[in-house]
Design an enzyme around this catalytic site. Structure first.
Site, PDB file in Angstrom:
ATOM      1  N   LYS A 157      45.347 -29.892  14.501  1.00  0.00           N
ATOM      2  CA  LYS A 157      44.784 -28.577  14.184  1.00  0.00           C
ATOM      3  C   LYS A 157      43.447 -28.700  13.461  1.00  0.00           C
ATOM      4  CE  LYS A 157      46.040 -26.236  10.428  1.00  0.00           C
ATOM      5  NZ  LYS A 157      45.006 -25.493   9.655  1.00  0.00           N
ATOM      6  N   ASN A 158      43.418 -29.525  12.416  1.00  0.00           N
ATOM      7  CA  ASN A 158      42.217 -29.586  11.591  1.00  0.00           C
ATOM      8  C   ASN A 158      41.047 -30.245  12.308  1.00  0.00           C
ATOM      9  OD1 ASN A 158      43.439 -28.255   9.457  1.00  0.00           O
ATOM     10  ND2 ASN A 158      44.176 -30.137   8.513  1.00  0.00           N
ATOM     11  N   ARG A 162      40.104 -20.128   6.851  1.00  0.00           N
ATOM     12  CA  ARG A 162      39.234 -20.945   6.010  1.00  0.00           C
ATOM     13  C   ARG A 162      38.266 -21.779   6.857  1.00  0.00           C
ATOM     14  NH1 ARG A 162      36.983 -22.146   0.992  1.00  0.00           N
ATOM     15  NH2 ARG A 162      36.277 -24.291   1.083  1.00  0.00           N
ATOM     16  N   CYS A 181      45.167 -19.800   3.812  1.00  0.00           N
ATOM     17  CA  CYS A 181      46.332 -19.886   2.931  1.00  0.00           C
ATOM     18  C   CYS A 181      45.912 -19.745   1.470  1.00  0.00           C
ATOM     19  CB  CYS A 181      47.048 -21.227   3.107  1.00  0.00           C
ATOM     20  SG  CYS A 181      48.212 -21.260   4.478  1.00  0.00           S
ATOM     21  N   ARG A 213      39.363 -23.486  -3.513  1.00  0.00           N
ATOM     22  CA  ARG A 213      38.575 -24.116  -2.451  1.00  0.00           C
ATOM     23  C   ARG A 213      37.165 -23.519  -2.371  1.00  0.00           C
ATOM     24  NH1 ARG A 213      42.583 -24.647   2.681  1.00  0.00           N
ATOM     25  NH2 ARG A 213      42.845 -22.433   2.448  1.00  0.00           N
ATOM     26  N   PRO A 214      36.384 -23.639  -3.438  1.00  0.00           N
ATOM     27  CA  PRO A 214      35.058 -23.022  -3.457  1.00  0.00           C
ATOM     28  C   PRO A 214      34.114 -23.687  -2.460  1.00  0.00           C
ATOM     29  CG  PRO A 214      35.350 -24.441  -5.369  1.00  0.00           C
ATOM     30  CD  PRO A 214      36.667 -24.386  -4.675  1.00  0.00           C
ATOM     31  N   VAL A 215      33.009 -22.979  -2.167  1.00  0.00           N
ATOM     32  CA  VAL A 215      32.075 -23.453  -1.145  1.00  0.00           C
ATOM     33  C   VAL A 215      30.760 -23.938  -1.747  1.00  0.00           C
ATOM     34  CG1 VAL A 215      33.072 -21.920   0.600  1.00  0.00           C
ATOM     35  CG2 VAL A 215      31.114 -21.141  -0.759  1.00  0.00           C
ATOM     36  N   LEU A 256      29.847 -26.797  -2.759  1.00  0.00           N
ATOM     37  CA  LEU A 256      29.399 -28.080  -2.218  1.00  0.00           C
ATOM     38  C   LEU A 256      28.683 -27.883  -0.883  1.00  0.00           C
ATOM     39  CD1 LEU A 256      32.448 -30.408  -3.025  1.00  0.00           C
ATOM     40  CD2 LEU A 256      30.301 -30.193  -4.281  1.00  0.00           C
ATOM     41  N   ASP A 276      48.817 -32.146   2.463  1.00  0.00           N
ATOM     42  CA  ASP A 276      49.479 -31.415   3.535  1.00  0.00           C
ATOM     43  C   ASP A 276      50.884 -31.930   3.847  1.00  0.00           C
ATOM     44  OD1 ASP A 276      47.419 -29.665   3.848  1.00  0.00           O
ATOM     45  OD2 ASP A 276      46.659 -30.498   5.715  1.00  0.00           O
ATOM     46  N   VAL A 329      45.247 -31.771  -5.528  1.00  0.00           N
ATOM     47  CA  VAL A 329      44.207 -31.279  -4.625  1.00  0.00           C
ATOM     48  C   VAL A 329      44.073 -29.763  -4.699  1.00  0.00           C
ATOM     49  CG1 VAL A 329      43.421 -31.212  -2.234  1.00  0.00           C
ATOM     50  CG2 VAL A 329      44.559 -33.271  -3.120  1.00  0.00           C
ATOM     51  N   ARG A 357      50.392 -20.857  12.316  1.00  0.00           N
ATOM     52  CA  ARG A 357      48.997 -21.262  12.137  1.00  0.00           C
ATOM     53  C   ARG A 357      48.816 -22.749  12.395  1.00  0.00           C
ATOM     54  NH1 ARG A 357      47.361 -21.285   7.082  1.00  0.00           N
ATOM     55  NH2 ARG A 357      45.301 -21.769   7.900  1.00  0.00           N
TER      56      ARG A 357
END
Length: 473
Positions: free
Chosen positions: A53-54, A123, A147, A152-154, A156, A340, A362, A432
């Protein structure tokens, strides 16, 4: 059980083949459905592992870099994949799907603004900002959803794009990025990531493929999905070295070309089925897999007493022990133990002898399944990001709620091992990330069914299994 993808893709140019076996369930219908599991049934046979998936999601985003045809193989039929298809369609990409083959043509991008109502659900959709800026010189992408497992900020991603020469600002929940100058082309740069973020690494690597000059990403994520994206870009003519290590070097090229590329197997799905064999004390095999991607998972399974046998380079068999022993787990970026797989292992450790300690480092909100496992009779104490799991002799079926994607898999695993019937709601999370999970489990011998919420399992007998010995699913 499974709905035709065009319900999800309504009004968009993606056209899946009819009667395809890998179509995702409709997220709207799953909110009114539950999964009923009759536990303590042994599993037996072989299971086919789907594409990752990822990897599929980010490679689909990476296809935006190419003005020619891209054919992707081994694409899993998942709700998230359908949503990414919607997002690509919204910016002018043409998609055609036939089974697990997805043809993408991004030759005529009509917009660089992704719709909020789609991005807010996924995401991974934020990944498109890198290739859009690289290809067009500008992009508008809403802050992402997905989820609720952590912030999980952006930043970076933003700082990296700024280092590459983009002007970036956030206004009313949307990230605006654009490149000044006559050719609107990003410039190579040296980028250090404060944290080895997979998403930031992938976004910046894609952006740098078409930038002028050389880009070096230090403290890069090393996950197999990063390497898969790099291999996909290289197959289109990109010049990338070091993907899969903590330093990636990209020499920008002016244009990429057509490609036919196959997505790697899903290491998290493979790990989940290995745990399914362990928790049910069942011997099962699975393929295709890349064992090197499962090193941490295999090591922990061996620690608790299971045997993992490599029957061929891409086939693994699990032979569980008579009993399993406790062990400690700390989630870390790859090659450490994957976050995960934390929830699935917690389900397994609830039935292992002794006390186990699980530390989630994480994502800060990724222990919400503790309450649901305790509802089934587990003995888990939670303090901050640490869970202490005291093994019990049995779990009992109960009504539980899936709180996120991997938590849903953990509850399925617990249900397989529990006495009685477990009823899992909020199945939109499960669909998902797992392609036809219940169908694969049924063919291994599990007794489970997806039914309308409110259906009393006592009103009907447990579903009858197909002949399971030797089945491929």
């Amino acid at each position: 059980m499974y709905k035709v993808m065009k319900r999800i893709m309504e009004g968009k140019p993606i056209t899946p083949a009819q009667n395809s076996s890998n179509l995702p369930a409709s997220p709207e219908s799953d909110e009114q459905q539950v999964l009923q599991i009759w536990g303590r049934e042994p599993l037996k046979g072989h299971v086919k592992i789907s594409g990752a998936k990822n990897s599929a999601l980010v490679v689909m985003a990476g296809a935006l870099l190419c003005p020619e045809d891209c054919r992707l193989r081994n694409v899993p039929g998942l709700v998230d994949v359908a949503r990414m298809g919607q997002i690509l369609s919204a910016v002018g990409v043409n998609l055609q799907q036939n089974g697990d083959v997805l043809d993408i043509n991004a030759s005529n991008l009509i917009d660089a603004q992704a719709p909020y109502e789609l991005v807010s659900q996924l995401r991974a959709s934020f990944f498109i900002i890198g290739p859009l800026v690289a290809r067009l010189g500008f992009a508008k992408v809403p802050l992402p959803g997905g989820c609720a497992i952590g912030a999980r900020p952006v930043e970076l991603h933003v700082r990296g794009l700024q280092a590459l020469g983009a002007e970036v600002h956030i206004d009313h929940g949307t990230v605006h990025a654009y490149v000044k100058g006559p050719n609107r082309r990003l410039k190579g740069a040296k980028i250090y990531l404060d944290y080895p973020s997979v998403g930031a690494t992938e976004t910046l690597m894609m952006a740098a493929t078409l930038a002028e000059g050389e880009t070096i990403i230090e403290n890069a994520a090393q996950e197999p999905e990063v390497a898969d994206l790099a291999n996909f870009c290289r197959a289109m003519g990109a010049k990338i070295q070091g993907a899969g290590t903590n330093t990636i070097v990209i020499s920008g090229v002016p244009k990429l070309h057509a490609v036919d590329y196959s997505i790697i197997p899903d290491r998290i799905e493979a790990g989940t089925f290995l745990v399914a064999g362990a928790i049910t004390h069942s011997e099962i095999s699975l393929s295709p897999v890349i064992p090197d991607h499962l090193t941490a998972v295999i090591a922990k399974l061996k620690t608790i007493g299971a045997k993992i046998i490599a029957e061929s380079p891409d086939i693994l068999r699990i032979v569980p022990g008579q009993t399993h022993s406790a062990t400690d787990i700390e989630t870390l970026p790859y090659p450490g133990f994957p976050t995960d797989m934390q929830a699935q292992f917690m389900a397994l450790l609830t039935l292992s002898e002794g006390d186990s300690l699980i530390k989630e480092t994480v994502f800060e909100n990724r222990l919400r399944h503790v309450a649901e496992l305790n509802r089934m009779g587990a003995d888990i104490r939670l303090k901050g990001n640490v869970a202490i799991v005291r093994g019990v002799s049995r779990l009992s079926g109960a009504p539980v709620v899936a709180t996120d994607l991997r938590a849903s898999a953990a509850l399925v695993l617990a249900g397989l091992a529990a006495d009685g019937v477990t009823t899992i709601s909020s199945l939109q999370h499960l669909d998902r990330g797992y392609e036809q999970l219940e169908v694969k489990l049924q063919k291994l011998g599990a007794k489970l069914r997806r039914v309308k919420e409110g259906t009393d399992p006592a009103t009907a007998e447990a579903p009858v299994n197909p002949v399971r010995s030797g089945l491929n699913c």
